[in-house]
Enzyme design. Structure first.
Site, PDB file in Angstrom:
ATOM      1  N   GLY A  70      -8.896   5.618   1.304  1.00  0.00           N
ATOM      2  CA  GLY A  70      -9.562   6.463   2.299  1.00  0.00           C
ATOM      3  C   GLY A  70     -11.055   6.211   2.419  1.00  0.00           C
ATOM      4  O   GLY A  70     -11.840   7.153   2.527  1.00  0.00           O
ATOM      5  N   ASP A  92      -8.863   0.849   6.416  1.00  0.00           N
ATOM      6  CA  ASP A  92      -7.900   0.650   7.500  1.00  0.00           C
ATOM      7  C   ASP A  92      -8.435   1.237   8.804  1.00  0.00           C
ATOM      8  O   ASP A  92      -8.536   0.552   9.819  1.00  0.00           O
ATOM      9  CB  ASP A  92      -6.560   1.310   7.121  1.00  0.00           C
ATOM     10  CG  ASP A  92      -5.470   1.024   8.146  1.00  0.00           C
ATOM     11  OD1 ASP A  92      -5.727   0.294   9.114  1.00  0.00           O
ATOM     12  OD2 ASP A  92      -4.343   1.537   7.984  1.00  0.00           O
ATOM     13  N   GLU A 100      -1.622   5.907  -8.896  1.00  0.00           N
ATOM     14  CA  GLU A 100      -2.570   6.904  -8.364  1.00  0.00           C
ATOM     15  C   GLU A 100      -2.441   8.218  -9.104  1.00  0.00           C
ATOM     16  O   GLU A 100      -1.345   8.703  -9.366  1.00  0.00           O
ATOM     17  CB  GLU A 100      -2.362   7.119  -6.860  1.00  0.00           C
ATOM     18  CG  GLU A 100      -3.348   8.158  -6.289  1.00  0.00           C
ATOM     19  CD  GLU A 100      -3.505   8.125  -4.774  1.00  0.00           C
ATOM     20  OE1 GLU A 100      -3.154   7.102  -4.155  1.00  0.00           O
ATOM     21  OE2 GLU A 100      -3.990   9.120  -4.211  1.00  0.00           O
ATOM     22  N   ASP A 131       0.848  -1.193   0.000  1.00  0.00           N
ATOM     23  CA  ASP A 131       0.000   0.000   0.000  1.00  0.00           C
ATOM     24  C   ASP A 131       0.894   1.257   0.000  1.00  0.00           C
ATOM     25  O   ASP A 131       1.809   1.359   0.822  1.00  0.00           O
ATOM     26  CB  ASP A 131      -0.853  -0.058   1.280  1.00  0.00           C
ATOM     27  CG  ASP A 131      -1.973   0.954   1.295  1.00  0.00           C
ATOM     28  OD1 ASP A 131      -2.435   1.358   0.219  1.00  0.00           O
ATOM     29  OD2 ASP A 131      -2.411   1.317   2.417  1.00  0.00           O
ATOM     30  N   HIS A 132       0.637   2.172  -0.899  1.00  0.00           N
ATOM     31  CA  HIS A 132       1.373   3.438  -0.959  1.00  0.00           C
ATOM     32  C   HIS A 132       2.893   3.279  -1.039  1.00  0.00           C
ATOM     33  O   HIS A 132       3.640   3.948  -0.304  1.00  0.00           O
ATOM     34  CB  HIS A 132       1.021   4.347   0.235  1.00  0.00           C
ATOM     35  CG  HIS A 132      -0.400   4.806   0.231  1.00  0.00           C
ATOM     36  ND1 HIS A 132      -0.858   5.792  -0.605  1.00  0.00           N
ATOM     37  CD2 HIS A 132      -1.476   4.388   0.936  1.00  0.00           C
ATOM     38  CE1 HIS A 132      -2.157   5.964  -0.400  1.00  0.00           C
ATOM     39  NE2 HIS A 132      -2.562   5.115   0.513  1.00  0.00           N
TER      40      HIS A 132
HETATM   41  P1  13P Z   1      -8.934   4.753   5.642  1.00  0.00           P
HETATM   42  O1  13P Z   1      -8.069   5.606   6.499  1.00  0.00           O
HETATM   43  O2  13P Z   1     -10.177   5.489   5.232  1.00  0.00           O
HETATM   44  O3  13P Z   1      -9.261   3.440   6.268  1.00  0.00           O
HETATM   45  O4  13P Z   1      -8.139   4.460   4.276  1.00  0.00           O
HETATM   46  C1  13P Z   1      -7.202   3.416   4.195  1.00  0.00           C
HETATM   47  C2  13P Z   1      -6.409   3.462   2.936  1.00  0.00           C
HETATM   48  O5  13P Z   1      -6.709   4.150   1.984  1.00  0.00           O
HETATM   49  C3  13P Z   1      -5.219   2.597   2.863  1.00  0.00           C
HETATM   50  O6  13P Z   1      -4.488   2.825   1.713  1.00  0.00           O
HETATM   51  O1  G3H Z   2      -3.456   4.676   3.575  1.00  0.00           O
HETATM   52  C1  G3H Z   2      -2.943   4.568   4.664  1.00  0.00           C
HETATM   53  C2  G3H Z   2      -3.190   3.414   5.533  1.00  0.00           C
HETATM   54  O2  G3H Z   2      -4.235   3.687   6.416  1.00  0.00           O
HETATM   55  C3  G3H Z   2      -1.931   3.005   6.223  1.00  0.00           C
HETATM   56  O3  G3H Z   2      -1.650   3.843   7.275  1.00  0.00           O
HETATM   57  O4  G3H Z   2       0.762   4.405   7.085  1.00  0.00           O
HETATM   58  O5  G3H Z   2      -0.454   4.487   9.296  1.00  0.00           O
HETATM   59  O6  G3H Z   2       0.072   2.303   8.224  1.00  0.00           O
HETATM   60  P1  G3H Z   2      -0.207   3.765   8.029  1.00  0.00           P
HETATM   61 ZN    ZN Z   3      -4.531   4.825   0.996  1.00  0.00          ZN
END
Ligand code: 13P
Ligand code: G3H
Ligand code: ZN
Length: 332
Positions: free
Chosen positions: A235, A279, A146, A94-95
């Site tokens: 998100g 998340d 993205e 993720d990211h």
């Molecule tokens: P939330 O903070 O809305 O759960 O989003 C999580 C997310 O986008 C992880 O990449």
């Molecule tokens: O998009 C973000 C996720 O909620 C992950 O959050 O970087 O705090 O693990 P984190």
């Molecule tokens: Zn995210």
């Protein structure tokens, strides 16, 4: 080099094709702990849902990347043990914020990676995404990119303002970068505070904040320009108010936390949106259960005692998302 295929994981390609055609979305749940992993697998098995287990940079820093990869491998075996002979589990970065990080994950068993170049200039975003795609596709790993910037501040993922995705860019971007799916910005944001009170109205009956609607016009314009192309929403936690109330009742302080209404996510799931990231709702479910348990059982100190209800509460939330919001149940 560890191939995800040896671990029993799958990439997102077929999963997304079916989700777009079937008008549902695959849940992408972040995990940092064993209890989250167990709850995700139990929920996915019980509902017969494919699932994406995703790991952020923050999760790697907290739990160690190697441990998380073994946990995902364990998730596949656990799903089989729970009676699911062919689980569809994706291990996703993720990211990811660099080619090097994406490569490291691909080399270590991830079946899908995100390169998040949304904060970069357009051409630079394309160039690095393309480099990640070229490497990933050699190993049949899928790549999420993205375009557009989400608002919100959440550990590694931060941006003070939101810039909606420009529909006129998506065709060029997806073609030239070669990405397999595209995360867009239509008004969702990370964390438990997605909107300021000023951006919301207040429900006169409950006093709770009502957030502004997502920009479905932008989503539909994007769908027109790249028909059938897999779209991702980040998100997308809904910040359940009962969990927020429980946290606040038992000593927490989350005033005016607000998320994306579930009916809007239900609507988005029927479109080309085929991956929805959640998340914060897991964090809230875990924290609410732990706060309540410890307040009611002040003499207990065995972590298993309070992590068990936390895991149960997360599982209940995951099942609810799968069945009542995303519609990915009964798809295995
Ligand atoms: P939330 O903070 O809305 O759960 O989003 C999580 C997310 O986008 C992880 O990449
Ligand atoms: O998009 C973000 C996720 O909620 C992950 O959050 O970087 O705090 O693990 P984190
Ligand atoms: Zn995210």
């Amino acid at each position: 080099m560890v191939s995800y295929k040896e671990l029993g994981l799958v990439n997102t390609r077929e999963m997304f094709k079916k989700a777009v055609a079937g008008g549902y979305a695959i849940p992408a749940f972040n995990f940092n702990t064993m209890e989250q992993m167990q709850a995700i697998v139990q929920a996915a098995v019980e509902t017969k849902s494919p699932v994406i287990m995703q790991v952020s940079k923050g999760a790697r820093a907290y739990a160690n990347g190697t441990i998380l990869r073994y946990m995902a491998q364990g998730a596949v075996e656990y799903a089989k043990e729970l009676g699911c002979p062919n689980p569809q589990i994706v291990l996703h970065l993720d990211h990811g914020d660099s080619f090097e990080l994406c490569k490291e994950c691909i080399d270590n068993g991830f079946s899908s990676v995100m390169f998040d170049g949304s904060a970069l200039p357009y051409e630079e975003n394309i160039a690095i995404t393309k480099k990640v795609v070229e490497y990933a596709h050699k190993y049949d790993v899928t790549v999420e990119a993205e375009l557009g910037v989400l608002a919100g501040v959440e550990d590694e993922v931060s941006s003070a303002v939101s810039h909606y995705t420009r529909p006129e860019e998506v065709e060029d971007f997806s073609k030239r970068s070669g990405c397999d799916s595209l995360a867009i910005s239509i008004g969702t944001s990370h964390g438990a505070y997605k909107f300021t009170p000023e951006q919301c109205t207040r429900d006169p009956k409950t006093g709770k904040l009502v957030p502004p609607p997502l920009a479905f016009n932008i989503l539909h314009e994007i769908e027109k320009r790249i028909p059938g192309f897999p779209i991702v929403l980040h998100g997308s936690s809904s910040v359940p108010q009962d969990e927020v109330d429980t946290i606040n009742k038992y000593g927490g302080k989350l005033p005016d936390a607000v998320g994306i209404p579930e009916e809007q996510l239900r609507e988005a799931s029927k479109s080309a949106v085929c991956k929805i990231n959640i998340d914060s709702d897991s964090r809230l479910a875990m924290t609410a259960a732990i706060r309540k348990y410890l307040a009611e059982n002040p003499s207990h100190f065995d972590p298993r005692q309070y992590l068990k209800p936390a895991r149960e509460n997360m599982k209940k939330m995951y099942i609810h998302k799968i069945v009542d919001v995303l519609g990915s149940n009964d798809k295995l």
